[in-house]
Design an enzyme around this catalytic site. Structure first.
Site, short mmCIF file in Angstrom:
data_model
loop_
_atom_site.label_atom_id
_atom_site.label_comp_id
_atom_site.label_asym_id
_atom_site.label_seq_id
_atom_site.Cartn_x
_atom_site.Cartn_y
_atom_site.Cartn_z
N LYS A 168 0.84 -1.21 0.00
CA LYS A 168 0.00 0.00 0.00
C LYS A 168 0.87 1.25 0.00
CE LYS A 168 -1.89 3.05 2.74
NZ LYS A 168 -2.03 4.15 1.78
N GLU A 243 9.90 1.67 10.58
CA GLU A 243 10.86 2.76 10.29
C GLU A 243 10.09 4.05 10.46
OE1 GLU A 243 14.00 2.36 9.68
OE2 GLU A 243 14.05 0.20 9.36
N CYS A 277 13.34 11.38 6.23
CA CYS A 277 13.41 11.08 7.66
C CYS A 277 14.81 11.30 8.23
CB CYS A 277 12.96 9.65 7.90
SG CYS A 277 13.86 8.46 6.87
N GLU A 364 9.20 16.51 15.29
CA GLU A 364 9.49 16.37 13.86
C GLU A 364 8.57 17.28 13.04
OE1 GLU A 364 8.28 12.81 11.68
OE2 GLU A 364 10.28 12.68 10.81
P1 NDP Z 1 2.14 8.33 7.77
O1 NDP Z 1 2.49 7.64 9.03
O2 NDP Z 1 1.03 9.28 7.77
O3 NDP Z 1 1.81 7.29 6.62
C1 NDP Z 1 2.70 6.25 6.25
C2 NDP Z 1 1.90 5.18 5.54
O4 NDP Z 1 1.01 4.57 6.48
C3 NDP Z 1 1.02 5.70 4.43
O5 NDP Z 1 0.94 4.75 3.39
C4 NDP Z 1 -0.32 5.83 5.12
O6 NDP Z 1 -1.39 5.85 4.23
C5 NDP Z 1 -0.31 4.61 5.98
N1 NDP Z 1 -1.23 4.61 7.12
C6 NDP Z 1 -1.82 5.66 7.72
N2 NDP Z 1 -2.60 5.22 8.75
C7 NDP Z 1 -2.48 3.88 8.78
C8 NDP Z 1 -3.04 2.87 9.60
N3 NDP Z 1 -3.87 3.14 10.62
N4 NDP Z 1 -2.70 1.58 9.36
C9 NDP Z 1 -1.85 1.29 8.36
N5 NDP Z 1 -1.30 2.20 7.54
C10 NDP Z 1 -1.61 3.50 7.76
O7 NDP Z 1 3.49 9.00 7.28
P2 NDP Z 1 3.69 10.00 6.08
O8 NDP Z 1 3.21 9.34 4.83
O9 NDP Z 1 3.13 11.31 6.47
O10 NDP Z 1 5.27 10.06 5.99
C11 NDP Z 1 6.04 10.90 6.75
C12 NDP Z 1 6.61 10.20 7.96
O11 NDP Z 1 7.34 9.05 7.57
C13 NDP Z 1 7.58 11.06 8.72
O12 NDP Z 1 7.32 10.94 10.09
C14 NDP Z 1 8.92 10.46 8.38
O13 NDP Z 1 9.91 10.68 9.35
C15 NDP Z 1 8.58 9.02 8.25
N6 NDP Z 1 9.59 8.33 7.45
C16 NDP Z 1 10.45 7.45 8.06
C17 NDP Z 1 11.46 6.84 7.35
C18 NDP Z 1 12.39 5.87 8.00
O14 NDP Z 1 13.03 5.10 7.27
N7 NDP Z 1 12.50 5.83 9.31
C19 NDP Z 1 11.66 7.13 5.91
C20 NDP Z 1 10.69 8.05 5.38
C21 NDP Z 1 9.70 8.62 6.13
P3 NDP Z 1 -2.01 7.26 3.75
O15 NDP Z 1 -0.89 8.04 3.14
O16 NDP Z 1 -2.99 6.83 2.79
O17 NDP Z 1 -2.55 7.91 4.98
#
Ligand code: NDP
Length: 459
Positions: A168, A243, A277, A364
């Site tokens: 997803k 992550e 990130c 963040e």
């Molecule tokens: P989110 O946590 O909002 O979303 C990440 C993914 O999870 C998306 O596909 C999202 O779908 C999905 N999601 C949301 N709610 C749920 C749920 N209840 N159950 C399962 N999946 C869910 O993060 P962002 O997309 O806003 O990304 C930014 C964040 O990601 C930042 O905090 C960043 O630091 C972190 N990040 C971490 C990395 C690492 O390697 N540690 C690398 C890159 C980013 P949808 O978009 O449809 O809501």
């Protein structure tokens, strides 16, 4: 207008119920995205496909990974164009970072897979054979900042180890995952091996995490979402890789070589509009060189090219943090404004004069905003670096003492005199609230397999 489709059991399916994908460049609607709620059909297809896929030899699966890499390479320009359109990032970054790395994820794991040797531990009267079996169907959930790059970082090792996939992508950036699904069909990847479901995280994402037949979840995203994912998956005893977010420090010691430090720290601050990130959103600089560093940093910032941030909503969040910084007594040294044009643009912003314990400096923001802090001793630098709930990454800039300072930072990855210098064999991941587990090389291989010991006694 692009119609994004799900990929289920080799079929490309558009759902009547859909939502808009908006370009951050100019706020126009660029695609219609299916709003998936039910996932059973995809899980059944993946379960059936796994029997065959899991029975291939690892060498045969390496061949498939190379095939995917070749097919992605043929479409590298299209991938970069779609990624740039969807995220707003400059085309060169989309091509040289996102598209290149997506291809390399498959190339890397194809090569790595060919070199994996099963371990043996010999006893006086027996041999322990360590073998790796597939887990089964795995759920892969990725964010919007590096869409195909981060999704393929999970897909490649998951496939290598014989699993089938329910993926997803983020609802905000579905375009390259859609293209990836088409590429898999074009090259004849067996149906059901990769299934891609688009939709909202709280709906289809949550369904994936809670589905009893999906045995492992690899999630990259925010820490608060990670908490929900962990709470859902834990009672089902799923394997879980998280992550999560970061608030990384770039530490500049008094013996730093500013010729490499200034461009390096600038890149760490604002690459991908600060939406990585690993970005260094807190700059810690020794007070004796702070003035010279800042003058050169601000001068080079003028020529640094960035795109808009991902969405209007995200920009509002970033703006609220800039306001918070002012409320917390910070001074806006550069940026802080919205350029007068359509799309979700915001100036790269540098904030000074704020406590390292403030909310601005510890939460963040995930945008083009950095805070600058000074220190007088190594101990003080370490204390500031370690004062957040996060522990993902960091960088140290010093001619002599980089390694010894790096060892004292509570985070999963530290670079010395460089940043985002990646070797895909090394462990990638965070400590504290930045995540659980590691990706990369053998760590990905172990996550995406069940490691079994067979002890055979001599007779
Ligand atoms: P989110 O946590 O909002 O979303 C990440 C993914 O999870 C998306 O596909 C999202 O779908 C999905 N999601 C949301 N709610 C749920 C749920 N209840 N159950 C399962 N999946 C869910 O993060 P962002 O997309 O806003 O990304 C930014 C964040 O990601 C930042 O905090 C960043 O630091 C972190 N990040 C971490 C990395 C690492 O390697 N540690 C690398 C890159 C980013 P949808 O978009 O449809 O809501």
């Amino acid at each position: 207008m692009i119609q994004v489709e799900n990929l289920v059991n080799g079929q490309h399916i558009f759902l009547e119920e859909s939502f808009d994908d908006i370009s951050p460049l100019d706020s126009t609607i660029i695609a219609k995205v299916p709003r998936t709620k039910k996932i059973d059909e995809a899980v059944m297809a993946a379960t059936e496909a796994q029997l065959q896929w899991g029975s291939l030899s690892i060498i045969e699966r390496c061949y498939w990974l190379d095939n995917i890499a070749n097919a992605l390479e043929d479409k590298i320009e299209e991938i970069a164009e779609l990624e740039s359109l969807d995220t707003g990032k400059p085309y060169d970054i989309a091509r040289n970072v996102d598209a290149e790395r997506s291809i390399n994820n498959f190339r890397f794991f194809a090569k790595f897979g060919r070199e994996i040797r099963d371990d043996e531990f010999v006893m006086e009267d027996a041999i322990n054979h360590i073998i790796r079996k597939p887990i089964g169907v795995v759920g892969l959930i990725s964010p919007w900042n590096l869409p195909l790059y981060l999704l393929t970082w999970k897909i490649a090792p998951a496939l290598l180890m014989g699993n089938t996939i329910i993926a997803k992508p983020s609802e905000i950036t579905p375009l390259t995952a859609h293209l990836f699904g088409q590429i898999c069909t074009d090259i004849g990847l067996p149906k059901g091996v990769i299934n891609i479901l688009h939709g909202y995280g709280s709906e289809v994402g949550q369904e994936i995490v809670s589905h009893p037949d999906i045995k492992a979840i690899s999630f990259t995203g925010g820490t608060s979402t990670g908490r929900i994912v962990a709470a859902t998956a834990a009672p089902l005893f799923k394997k879980l890789s998280l992550e999560l977010g970061g608030k990384n420090a770039s530490i500049i010691l008094d013996d730093a070589d500013l010729d490499i430090t200034v461009p390096g720290v600038l890149r760490a601050s604002f690459l991908n509009s600060g939406q990585i990130c690993l970005c260094g959103s807190r700059i810690l600089v020794h007070s004796s060189i702070a003035e010279e560093f800042l003058t050169r940093y601000l001068s080079e910032l003028k020529d640094f090219e960035i795109g808009p941030v991902i969405s209007e909503e995200h920009r509002n969040k970033i703006l609220s943090y800039i306001q918070l910084a002012k409320d917390e007594g910070g001074a806006i040294i550069a940026g802080g404004n919205i350029p007068d044009k359509a799309g979700s643009w915001i100036e790269p912003t540098v904030i000074g004069g704020i406590s390292h314990n403030s909310r601005t400096a510890t939460e963040e923001i995930f945008g083009p905003v950095v805070t600058i802090h000074t220190f007088d001793t190594d101990d003080e630098a370490i204390e500031i670096a370690n004062c957040t709930e996060y522990g993902l990454a960091g960088s140290v800039w010093s001619k002599e003492r980089g390694f010894e300072i790096a060892e004292r930072i509570d985070s999963g990855m530290v670079w010395v005199n460089t940043w985002l210098h990646r070797d895909l064999r090394v462990p990638f991941g965070g400590v504290k609230n930045s995540g659980v587990g590691r990706e990369g090389g053998m760590w990905s291989v172990n996550f995406f397999s069940e490691v079994v010991n067979i002890c055979v006694k001599e007779h």
